[in-house]
Enzyme design. Structure first.
Site, PDB file in Angstrom:
ATOM      1  CE  LYS A 183      55.026  50.552  95.130  1.00 32.16           C
ATOM      2  NZ  LYS A 183      55.967  49.457  95.532  1.00 32.16           N
ATOM      3  CE1 TYR A 192      56.635  53.239  91.499  1.00 33.19           C
ATOM      4  CE2 TYR A 192      55.958  55.483  92.001  1.00 33.19           C
ATOM      5  CZ  TYR A 192      56.543  54.297  92.391  1.00 33.19           C
ATOM      6  OH  TYR A 192      57.037  54.156  93.672  1.00 33.19           O
ATOM      7  CB  THR A 252      54.834  55.483  96.390  1.00 36.22           C
ATOM      8  OG1 THR A 252      54.834  56.867  96.056  1.00 36.22           O
ATOM      9  CG2 THR A 252      53.850  54.784  95.449  1.00 36.22           C
ATOM     10  CG  ASP A 253      53.947  60.473  98.571  1.00 40.11           C
ATOM     11  OD1 ASP A 253      54.437  59.973  97.533  1.00 40.11           O
ATOM     12  OD2 ASP A 253      54.319  61.569  99.032  1.00 40.11           O
ATOM     13  CD  GLU A 254      55.183  59.191  92.908  1.00 44.21           C
ATOM     14  OE1 GLU A 254      54.791  59.047  91.747  1.00 44.21           O
ATOM     15  OE2 GLU A 254      56.384  59.358  93.209  1.00 44.21           O
TER      16      GLU A 254
HETATM   17  P1  NAD Z   1      64.845  51.126  92.806  1.00 44.93           P
HETATM   18  O1  NAD Z   1      64.314  51.258  91.421  1.00 44.93           O
HETATM   19  O2  NAD Z   1      66.079  51.864  93.181  1.00 44.93           O
HETATM   20  O3  NAD Z   1      65.126  49.586  93.129  1.00 44.93           O
HETATM   21  C1  NAD Z   1      64.229  48.571  92.754  1.00 44.93           C
HETATM   22  C2  NAD Z   1      64.925  47.228  92.976  1.00 44.93           C
HETATM   23  O4  NAD Z   1      63.987  46.198  92.642  1.00 44.93           O
HETATM   24  C3  NAD Z   1      66.153  47.033  92.083  1.00 44.93           C
HETATM   25  O5  NAD Z   1      67.210  46.473  92.830  1.00 44.93           O
HETATM   26  C4  NAD Z   1      65.663  46.059  91.023  1.00 44.93           C
HETATM   27  O6  NAD Z   1      66.707  45.246  90.491  1.00 44.93           O
HETATM   28  C5  NAD Z   1      64.637  45.242  91.806  1.00 44.93           C
HETATM   29  N1  NAD Z   1      63.632  44.632  90.930  1.00 44.93           N
HETATM   30  C6  NAD Z   1      62.908  45.247  89.947  1.00 44.93           C
HETATM   31  N2  NAD Z   1      62.094  44.350  89.360  1.00 44.93           N
HETATM   32  C7  NAD Z   1      62.290  43.167  89.992  1.00 44.93           C
HETATM   33  C8  NAD Z   1      61.721  41.867  89.846  1.00 44.93           C
HETATM   34  N3  NAD Z   1      60.785  41.599  88.920  1.00 44.93           N
HETATM   35  N4  NAD Z   1      62.131  40.881  90.685  1.00 44.93           N
HETATM   36  C9  NAD Z   1      63.090  41.128  91.621  1.00 44.93           C
HETATM   37  N5  NAD Z   1      63.670  42.328  91.787  1.00 44.93           N
HETATM   38  C10 NAD Z   1      63.268  43.339  90.989  1.00 44.93           C
HETATM   39  O7  NAD Z   1      63.637  51.501  93.755  1.00 44.93           O
HETATM   40  P2  NAD Z   1      63.632  52.270  95.150  1.00 44.93           P
HETATM   41  O8  NAD Z   1      63.634  53.726  94.896  1.00 44.93           O
HETATM   42  O9  NAD Z   1      64.661  51.671  96.042  1.00 44.93           O
HETATM   43  O10 NAD Z   1      62.187  51.893  95.690  1.00 44.93           O
HETATM   44  C11 NAD Z   1      61.982  50.705  96.444  1.00 44.93           C
HETATM   45  C12 NAD Z   1      60.510  50.588  96.791  1.00 44.93           C
HETATM   46  O11 NAD Z   1      60.110  51.728  97.545  1.00 44.93           O
HETATM   47  C13 NAD Z   1      59.592  50.528  95.576  1.00 44.93           C
HETATM   48  O12 NAD Z   1      58.580  49.596  95.846  1.00 44.93           O
HETATM   49  C14 NAD Z   1      59.033  51.948  95.475  1.00 44.93           C
HETATM   50  O13 NAD Z   1      57.741  51.930  94.902  1.00 44.93           O
HETATM   51  C15 NAD Z   1      58.984  52.341  96.932  1.00 44.93           C
HETATM   52  N6  NAD Z   1      59.104  53.791  97.191  1.00 44.93           N
HETATM   53  C16 NAD Z   1      60.127  54.506  96.645  1.00 44.93           C
HETATM   54  C17 NAD Z   1      60.245  55.848  96.927  1.00 44.93           C
HETATM   55  C18 NAD Z   1      61.380  56.677  96.376  1.00 44.93           C
HETATM   56  O14 NAD Z   1      61.388  57.902  96.555  1.00 44.93           O
HETATM   57  N7  NAD Z   1      62.378  56.083  95.738  1.00 44.93           N
HETATM   58  C19 NAD Z   1      59.316  56.475  97.771  1.00 44.93           C
HETATM   59  C20 NAD Z   1      58.276  55.710  98.327  1.00 44.93           C
HETATM   60  C21 NAD Z   1      58.192  54.358  98.042  1.00 44.93           C
HETATM   61  P1  TYD Z   2      61.414  61.989  90.456  1.00 44.79           P
HETATM   62  O1  TYD Z   2      62.734  61.998  91.156  1.00 44.79           O
HETATM   63  O2  TYD Z   2      61.325  61.306  89.127  1.00 44.79           O
HETATM   64  O3  TYD Z   2      60.351  61.403  91.485  1.00 44.79           O
HETATM   65  P2  TYD Z   2      58.717  61.353  91.370  1.00 44.79           P
HETATM   66  O4  TYD Z   2      58.302  61.642  89.991  1.00 44.79           O
HETATM   67  O5  TYD Z   2      58.430  59.944  91.765  1.00 44.79           O
HETATM   68  O6  TYD Z   2      58.233  62.356  92.378  1.00 44.79           O
HETATM   69  O7  TYD Z   2      60.951  63.493  90.233  1.00 44.79           O
HETATM   70  C1  TYD Z   2      60.803  64.380  91.330  1.00 44.79           C
HETATM   71  C2  TYD Z   2      60.241  65.669  90.789  1.00 44.79           C
HETATM   72  O8  TYD Z   2      61.219  66.281  89.937  1.00 44.79           O
HETATM   73  C3  TYD Z   2      59.012  65.484  89.921  1.00 44.79           C
HETATM   74  O9  TYD Z   2      58.126  66.573  90.140  1.00 44.79           O
HETATM   75  C4  TYD Z   2      59.547  65.537  88.497  1.00 44.79           C
HETATM   76  C5  TYD Z   2      60.718  66.470  88.616  1.00 44.79           C
HETATM   77  N1  TYD Z   2      61.851  66.208  87.704  1.00 44.79           N
HETATM   78  C6  TYD Z   2      62.392  67.271  86.956  1.00 44.79           C
HETATM   79  O10 TYD Z   2      61.922  68.410  87.018  1.00 44.79           O
HETATM   80  N2  TYD Z   2      63.451  66.990  86.151  1.00 44.79           N
HETATM   81  C7  TYD Z   2      63.989  65.750  86.039  1.00 44.79           C
HETATM   82  O11 TYD Z   2      64.958  65.562  85.243  1.00 44.79           O
HETATM   83  C8  TYD Z   2      63.436  64.689  86.810  1.00 44.79           C
HETATM   84  C9  TYD Z   2      63.985  63.291  86.716  1.00 44.79           C
HETATM   85  C10 TYD Z   2      62.368  64.985  87.639  1.00 44.79           C
END
Ligand code: NAD
Ligand code: TYD
Length: 372
Positions: free
Chosen positions: A181, A177, A152-154
């Site tokens: 990461k 989180y 992630t960019d975070e």
């Molecule tokens: P998500 O929470 O939707 O899915 C996570 C998956 O991992 C789930 O299917 C869960 O069952 C599985 N999981 C969790 N713990 C586990 C374990 N111990 N063993 C096996 N499986 C396990 O997450 P996502 O949003 O699809 O993100 C996927 C990846 O991409 C993550 O690594 C996240 O850090 C990264 N990422 C997400 C975003 C975003 O905006 N969602 C952006 C950048 C990077």
């Molecule tokens: P989120 O989807 O949780 O992603 P991340 O925190 O990883 O960026 O949140 C996106 C943005 O929205 C973040 O600035 C927090 C804000 N947010 C709200 O304002 N209300 C909400 O109920 C949630 C879940 C997030």
């Protein structure tokens, strides 16, 4: 046949990736290892369970025996590592699971890859001894051994009004989180430098699209607005995120997998900065147009409620994605305007999915819909 171990393939991005990869890589076989936490949902993969090139394994990436066994049994030569605890708010409430899965789980996978791929740490070359160059013994265009870590960019922290994260921006994670990461990114990088493991790292901005668990901003707002519930906006609503449609992220991962330089990091972003309040207002307006205003006659924007801010809330994220564009030719294909409409439409068409994942009965739902 390329044998790809996808971790977390029943989650939001992982499920979108599995679908896309099975189409894009006709020679590949995918083994999806997922623990099925609250965020993992087999209904996300409905329709592909019968594919002969796909196998689902329910299990924990922290289970060293299971993971090492899979590397041998499935002759894994590519890992795409998505599995993680992914929600910042949950990491504030309970960080332990984030350290366990994101740090220990990643370490467990790295160890399994290092052993299975017989990486030779005495080699002066940064490549593992069993490294097979593209197009050699296994045929032109065939992928090589790769461990692609999805991050992630975070990890870069929070930006002020200006500036963009590049691949050389120092790490400055500020939530449990992002710290977990960042730790996993460092371990992946260390396994490359120390053991020559053929790793790639991607750091991506906020994703949105189908199958996102409705605790994240966009699906939460869609669901609440549809049901006339209040729309919680943290703080002043002016925090900025750079939004990317999930299928574009998956396409970028495929590019990095096939063309990326081992040991390199690639930032992936949508060039799509939006304040949270803009996102919430946009969703309200799309829903008003598609399903009509609230039964009270009010527009959905009336549901917006400013609530107490998230502790340590990062102000702004923004990605400079010029490296992946210049070196690998990847650019997002879906504009935010198109992507947000497609996303709202998907949630409107999948209200049963939303209800099932929210009440925890998704396994029952899956069995009813698709059989055991
Ligand atoms: P998500 O929470 O939707 O899915 C996570 C998956 O991992 C789930 O299917 C869960 O069952 C599985 N999981 C969790 N713990 C586990 C374990 N111990 N063993 C096996 N499986 C396990 O997450 P996502 O949003 O699809 O993100 C996927 C990846 O991409 C993550 O690594 C996240 O850090 C990264 N990422 C997400 C975003 C975003 O905006 N969602 C952006 C950048 C990077
Ligand atoms: P989120 O989807 O949780 O992603 P991340 O925190 O990883 O960026 O949140 C996106 C943005 O929205 C973040 O600035 C927090 C804000 N947010 C709200 O304002 N209300 C909400 O109920 C949630 C879940 C997030």
């Amino acid at each position: 046949m390329q044998n790809i171990l996808v971790t977390g393939g029943a989650g939001f991005i992982g499920a979108n990736f599995v679908r896309q990869a099975l189409q894009a890589l006709p020679e590949c076989r995918i083994v999806n290892l997922d623990k099925l936490t609250y965020a993992g949902n087999l209904a996300n993969l409905a329709g592909i369970a019968e594919d002969a090139r796909y196998r689902f394994v329910q299990g924990d990436i922290c289970d060293a025996e299971l993971v090492s066994g899979l590397f041998v049994e499935e002759q894994v030569d590519t890992v795409i590592h998505f599995a993680a605890e992914s929600h910042v708010d949950r990491s504030i409430d309970g960080p332990a699971e984030f350290v366990q899965t994101n740090v220990i789980g990643t370490f467990t996978l790295l160890e399994a890859a290092r052993k299975a791929w017989e990486v030779d740490k005495s080699s002066p070359s940064p490549q593992p001894s069993s490294f097979r160059p593209c197009g050699s013994a296994r045929g032109e265009g065939v992928l090589r051994q790769r461990f692609l870590h999805v991050s992630t960019d975070e990890v870069y922290g929070s930006l002020g009004e200006t500036g963009l994260f590049t691949e050389t921006t120092p790490y400055d994670p500020r939530s449990p989180y992002s710290a977990s990461k960042a730790s996993s990114d460092h371990l992946v990088s260390a396994y490359h430098h120390t053991y020559g493991l053929p790793v790639l790292v991607t750091n991506c901005s906020n994703n949105y699209g189908p199958y996102q668990f409705p605790e994240k901003l966009i699906p939460l707002i869609v669901n609440n607005a549809l049901n006339g519930k209040s729309l919680p906006v943290y703080g002043d609503g002016k925090n900025v995120r750079d939004w990317l449609y999930v299928e574009d992220h998956c396409a970028a991962i495929l590019e990095v997998l096939q063309k990326g330089q081992v040991g390199e990091t690639y930032n992936i972003g949508g060039n799509n900065e939006k304040q949270n309040i803009e996102i919430v207002q946009t969703i309200c307006d799309i829903l008003d147009e598609k399903v009509g205003v609230l039964s009270s006659g009010e527009a959905r924007r009336s549901l917006i409620t400013f609530v107490k801010d998230r502790p340590g809330h990062d102000r702004r994220y923004a990605i400079d994605a010029s490296k992946v564009k210049d070196e690998l030719g990847w650019e997002p294909a879906v504009t935010f305007e198109e992507g947000i409409v497609k996303t709202v439409e998907w949630y409107l068409g999948n209200t049963e999915w939303v209800a099932s994942v929210l009440d925890g009965s998704y396994r029952e739902y899956y069995e009813k819909q698709y059989g055991a």
